[in-house]
Design a protein around this motif. Sequence first.
Motif: not given
Ligand code: SF4
Length: 174
Positions: A15-16, A82, A84
């Motif tokens: 997602a990010c 977060v 990651c």
């Molecule tokens: Fe997804 Fe990792 Fe971004 Fe959180 S930090 S939204 S788990 S990609």
Amino acid sequence: MTVKSLAQAIASCTACGLCRTRVNTVPGEGPPDAAIMLIGEAPGSDEDRSGMPFVGRAGRILDAALHEAGIDRSRVFITNVVKCRPPENRRPARQEIDACMPFLRAQIEAVAPERICLLGNVPAQAVLGRQGVTSLHGQVFDGRFLITFHPAAVLRNRKLMGTFVSDLRVLKKE
Ligand code: SF4
């Protein structure tokens, strides 16, 4: 969702942009019904390599402070805003926090801890919309949330250790 199913969803999340540079996701660890939850900012390099939260130098500071405060780490659920690692350990960006917050909110709902400790300004802002750990630390908000320093700040300034430990003791008292 359960803590386990959330960890599975986090493991495949894109997602990010942090998904492109991570080695492992770091969903958090601890009993799924822990009475205390600790929330940090983001995984660092040791956490990224291992997939476990707070295992590097800041983690050792946290372990020592929890021990000093009489809190058993194995009975605490530990996670981050977060899941990651931001490259070069930079602060997570607003859009990364926004993308990841549904996981943290779902973890809080699944674990349903009595007390939630926000380690530093990033989780204090993300969860409570408050900034200013220097003036807000040691205080309980909404009967449930305690703000204190991030262990990395204590690592940089060891004089904060006593204050950090006494803040954590509030988690036991409350
Ligand atoms: Fe997804 Fe990792 Fe971004 Fe959180 S930090 S939204 S788990 S990609």
